[in-house]
Design a protein around this motif. Structure first.
Motif, short mmCIF file in Angstrom:
data_model
loop_
_atom_site.label_atom_id
_atom_site.label_comp_id
_atom_site.label_asym_id
_atom_site.label_seq_id
_atom_site.Cartn_x
_atom_site.Cartn_y
_atom_site.Cartn_z
N ASN A 1 -12.46 104.17 14.81
CA ASN A 1 -11.96 104.34 13.36
C ASN A 1 -13.42 104.08 12.54
O ASN A 1 -13.96 102.98 12.55
N LYS B 97 -13.85 104.15 9.65
CA LYS B 97 -13.60 103.78 8.29
C LYS B 97 -14.17 104.67 7.31
O LYS B 97 -14.69 105.65 7.29
N HIS C 139 -2.91 101.31 9.11
CA HIS C 139 -4.05 100.36 9.37
C HIS C 139 -4.05 99.44 8.29
O HIS C 139 -3.53 99.27 7.18
N GLU D 43 -2.98 95.37 16.05
CA GLU D 43 -4.34 94.81 15.67
C GLU D 43 -4.12 93.79 14.88
O GLU D 43 -3.87 93.86 13.48
N ALA E 37 -8.57 89.34 13.49
CA ALA E 37 -9.69 89.96 14.47
C ALA E 37 -10.31 91.13 14.26
O ALA E 37 -11.40 91.63 14.62
N ILE E 38 -10.08 92.01 13.04
CA ILE E 38 -10.49 93.02 12.72
C ILE E 38 -11.71 93.04 11.72
O ILE E 38 -11.67 92.32 10.64
N GLY E 39 -12.73 93.56 12.39
CA GLY E 39 -14.23 93.45 11.76
C GLY E 39 -14.64 91.78 11.42
O GLY E 39 -15.73 91.63 10.70
N GLY F 98 -9.16 95.03 17.17
CA GLY F 98 -9.90 93.75 16.77
C GLY F 98 -11.09 93.45 17.44
O GLY F 98 -11.02 92.73 18.40
N SER F 99 -12.47 93.82 16.61
CA SER F 99 -13.66 93.50 17.35
C SER F 99 -13.67 93.69 18.97
O SER F 99 -14.14 92.82 19.54
N LEU G 40 -8.33 100.44 20.03
CA LEU G 40 -8.82 101.31 18.55
C LEU G 40 -9.74 100.43 18.18
O LEU G 40 -9.62 99.22 17.97
N GLY H 230 -13.20 99.81 15.71
CA GLY H 230 -13.87 99.99 14.20
C GLY H 230 -15.26 99.94 14.62
O GLY H 230 -15.84 100.93 14.80
N GLY H 231 -15.85 98.77 14.23
CA GLY H 231 -17.46 98.78 13.99
C GLY H 231 -18.05 99.15 15.40
O GLY H 231 -18.85 100.01 15.39
#
Ligand code: PEP
Length: 253
Positions: A9, A11, A97, A169, A173-175, A214-215, A234, A236-237
């Motif tokens: 993702n 973002k 999300h 998620e 823990a997300i980002g 989540g990270s 899934l 992100g960063g």
């Protein structure tokens, strides 16, 4: 046997050049495994979907949208429909999300409409669920996730459910750099799979893929995906760095 699935993702990141560069780097790094031993998708911003789809057209990497609207066309300023997403080669769409739930105020009812519209329009929804830190601390994780799954999937038959991927998620823990431990992730994934068995049947529970988000990073990916009920990630960063995302994809194999 559930095939692992790793989705990135992006973002509200990248630009028209860096999105294509990132896509091309993934093609060269993951083409040997993508779509063969692991399903891979990337979810760029809407405006770069078409450029990314063209850049990865030679690889078995799918493209997803970060959101979707439930109406097909008309006076819905700023929204994007399933037919528009299909038109530019999208296969997946994230629905619910946590940033859309908690920053933009999306409700379970709206998310359910999006999941339903995605399936009807031939887009595979990735329904995201997860508790806030205060909900975890108040021991409400199970209650929150159960509500989000029940309401997010309301009205869907078992046949339609087979188009859905779930993503657990935890919002804390997300980002944030905080990752759920493999045990914490497994506990909630098992709870979700049991719930799907109760809401549907054992076949649906056995077949549905549940991603953790989540990270997730190269150094925790293998351990998280090693849990019985964690079918992929899934990301992100770490999906914005080609080397890291490729390492995560390789960890799924
Ligand atoms: C996400 O956005 O779905 C996510 C899991 O982000 P991060 O990997 O950066 O925590």
């Amino acid at each position: 046997m559930r095939k692992p699935f790793v989705a990135g993702n992006w973002k509200m990141n990248t630009d028209s050049h860096s999105a294509v560069d990132l896509a091309k780097a993934l093609v060269s790094g993951a083409a040997d495994v993508a779509g063969i031993s692991v399903d891979v998708a990337v979810c760029p911003p809407f405006v770069y979907l078409q450029a990314v789809t063209s850049a990865i057209s030679t690889a078995n990497i799918a493209v997803g949208a970060q959101d979707i609207y439930f109406e097909q066309k008309g006076a819905f300023t700023g929204e994007i429909s399933t037919s528009m997403l299909k038109d530019v080669g999208c296969a997946y769409a994230l629905c619910g999300h946590s940033e859309r739930r908690h920053v933009l105020g999306e409700t379970d009812e709206l998310i359910n409409k999006k999941v339903t519209a995605a399936i009807s329009g031939g887009i595979l929804p990735i329904l995201c669920v997860g508790e806030l830190l205060e909900e975890r601390e108040a021991k409400k994780t199970s209650e929150v996730v159960t509500r989000q799954i029940k309401e997010g999937l309301a009205g869907l038959s078992a046949e339609k459910l087979s188009a859905v991927t779930l993503a657990y998620e935890p919002v804390w823990a997300i980002g944030t750099g905080l990752t759920a431990t493999p045990d914490q992730a497994q506990e909630v994934h098992a709870l979700i799979r049991k719930l799907i068995g109760e809401l549907y049947d054992s076949k649906s529970a056995e077949e549905i893929r549940i991603l953790y988000g989540g990270s997730a990073k190269p150094d925790n990916a293998a351990e998280l995906m090693g849990q019985e009920d964690v079918d992929g990630l899934l990301v992100g960063g770490a999906s914005l760095k080609a080397d890291d995302f490729v390492a995560i994809i390789q960890a799924a194999v």
